[in-house]
Design a protein around this motif. Structure first.
Motif, short mmCIF file in Angstrom:
data_model
loop_
_atom_site.label_atom_id
_atom_site.label_comp_id
_atom_site.label_asym_id
_atom_site.label_seq_id
_atom_site.Cartn_x
_atom_site.Cartn_y
_atom_site.Cartn_z
N ARG A 1 0.81 -1.21 0.00
CA ARG A 1 0.00 0.00 0.00
C ARG A 1 0.85 1.27 0.00
N VAL A 2 2.11 1.14 0.38
CA VAL A 2 3.01 2.30 0.42
C VAL A 2 3.35 2.71 -1.00
N PRO A 3 3.17 3.99 -1.35
CA PRO A 3 3.53 4.45 -2.70
C PRO A 3 5.02 4.20 -2.96
N GLY A 4 5.31 3.59 -4.10
CA GLY A 4 6.70 3.33 -4.47
C GLY A 4 7.19 1.95 -4.10
N ILE A 5 6.33 1.12 -3.48
CA ILE A 5 6.73 -0.23 -3.11
C ILE A 5 5.84 -1.23 -3.84
N GLY A 6 6.47 -2.08 -4.63
CA GLY A 6 5.75 -3.13 -5.34
C GLY A 6 5.89 -4.46 -4.60
N PRO A 7 5.41 -5.55 -5.21
CA PRO A 7 5.47 -6.85 -4.54
C PRO A 7 6.89 -7.32 -4.22
N LYS A 8 7.81 -7.14 -5.17
CA LYS A 8 9.20 -7.58 -4.94
C LYS A 8 9.85 -6.74 -3.84
N GLY A 9 9.64 -5.43 -3.91
CA GLY A 9 10.21 -4.55 -2.89
C GLY A 9 9.65 -4.85 -1.51
N ALA A 10 8.35 -5.11 -1.44
CA ALA A 10 7.71 -5.43 -0.16
C ALA A 10 8.28 -6.72 0.42
N SER A 11 8.45 -7.72 -0.43
CA SER A 11 9.01 -8.99 0.04
C SER A 11 10.44 -8.82 0.54
N ARG A 12 11.23 -8.05 -0.20
CA ARG A 12 12.63 -7.81 0.20
C ARG A 12 12.69 -7.09 1.54
N ILE A 13 11.83 -6.07 1.71
CA ILE A 13 11.81 -5.31 2.97
C ILE A 13 11.44 -6.23 4.13
N LEU A 14 10.44 -7.08 3.94
CA LEU A 14 10.01 -7.98 5.02
C LEU A 14 11.09 -8.99 5.38
N VAL A 15 11.83 -9.47 4.39
CA VAL A 15 12.92 -10.40 4.66
C VAL A 15 14.02 -9.70 5.47
N GLU A 16 14.40 -8.52 5.03
CA GLU A 16 15.49 -7.80 5.68
C GLU A 16 15.12 -7.35 7.09
N LEU A 17 13.84 -7.09 7.33
CA LEU A 17 13.43 -6.55 8.62
C LEU A 17 12.66 -7.55 9.46
N SER A 18 12.87 -8.83 9.25
CA SER A 18 12.05 -9.82 9.93
C SER A 18 12.11 -9.70 11.45
N GLY A 19 13.08 -8.97 12.01
CA GLY A 19 13.14 -8.81 13.46
C GLY A 19 12.94 -7.39 13.92
N PHE A 20 12.32 -6.53 13.11
CA PHE A 20 12.16 -5.12 13.48
C PHE A 20 11.31 -4.98 14.74
N ILE A 21 11.84 -4.22 15.70
CA ILE A 21 11.12 -3.99 16.95
C ILE A 21 11.23 -2.52 17.32
N ILE A 22 10.32 -2.08 18.17
CA ILE A 22 10.36 -0.70 18.63
C ILE A 22 10.93 -0.66 20.04
N ASP A 23 11.30 0.53 20.51
CA ASP A 23 12.09 0.70 21.73
C ASP A 23 11.41 0.34 23.04
N ASP A 24 10.14 0.06 23.07
CA ASP A 24 9.54 -0.23 24.36
C ASP A 24 9.75 -1.69 24.79
N MET A 25 10.54 -2.43 24.03
CA MET A 25 10.89 -3.79 24.43
C MET A 25 12.11 -3.73 25.34
N ASP A 26 12.24 -4.71 26.24
CA ASP A 26 13.40 -4.71 27.12
C ASP A 26 14.58 -5.41 26.45
#
Length: 187
Positions: A110-135
């Motif tokens: 849904r993000v402008p500028g991201i297609g299916p291949k780009g979305a898949s690549r981003i998800l693979v690279e960021l499979s462990g993305f977390i935000i700072d409220d985790m310990d």
């Protein structure tokens, strides 16, 4: 390197601010989410300063987690500051973290500028993305999950299979996590 700006807003557009800091006016690019939260003329922003051959651009964030999201996605090959800002404009850091953990390609497309291949690549690279409220323990575990996922991917396993198997694993260290996942993948 500029890491923060505090001053008065001279001009405000949906994704652009002119901030007067002691008589010097800086042009700062912001996400739609950040822009919508600005209600006062006086502002303090966290800054990512990107220096290129032809430009020096400032990207501003009210939320440190949004800055972390931006800084993380621009490191991915094929994702520049414009696409990273579009991601920050489309999702909050928390919702983006949930999209990554659920491996939801359709939401990311849904993000402008991201297609299916780009979305898949981003998800693979960021499979462990977390935000700072985790310990710290959750952070170490998430990093181990990310490293294990990358290792399994390099062995030829598919991302959806990897994420399902890693969710069932109990180990917290990368090497034992990979061994445990490989045993489950061989069944």
């Amino acid at each position: 390197m500029i890491v923060g700006i505090e001053g008065l807003i001279e001009k405000k557009e949906p994704t652009l601010l002119h901030v007067n800091v002691g008589g010097i006016i800086y042009e700062v690019f912001v996400s739609l989410n950040c822009s919508s939260k600005i209600i006062d003329d006086k502002i303090k922003l966290f800054i990512t300063h990107i220096i290129r051959e032809d430009a020096q651009n400032l990207y501003g964030f009210l939320d440190v987690n949004e800055k972390k999201l931006f800084d993380t996605v621009i490191k991915i090959n094929g994702v520049g500051p414009k696409v990273a800002l579009a991601i920050c404009s489309t999702f909050t850091p928390t919702s983006f973290s949930q999209i990554v953990s659920s491996n939801d390609v359709s939401m990311l497309k849904r993000v402008p500028g991201i297609g299916p291949k780009g979305a898949s690549r981003i998800l693979v690279e960021l499979s462990g993305f977390i935000i700072d409220d985790m310990d710290a323990d959750d952070l170490g575990s998430a990093n181990a999950q990310l490293e294990a996922a990358l290792a399994l991917e390099s062995l030829g396993f598919k991302n959806d299979v990897i994420s399902k198997v890693l969710k069932t694993c109990e180990s917290n260290e990368t090497s034992s996590l990979v061994r445990e996942a490989l045993k489950k993948l061989q069944k």
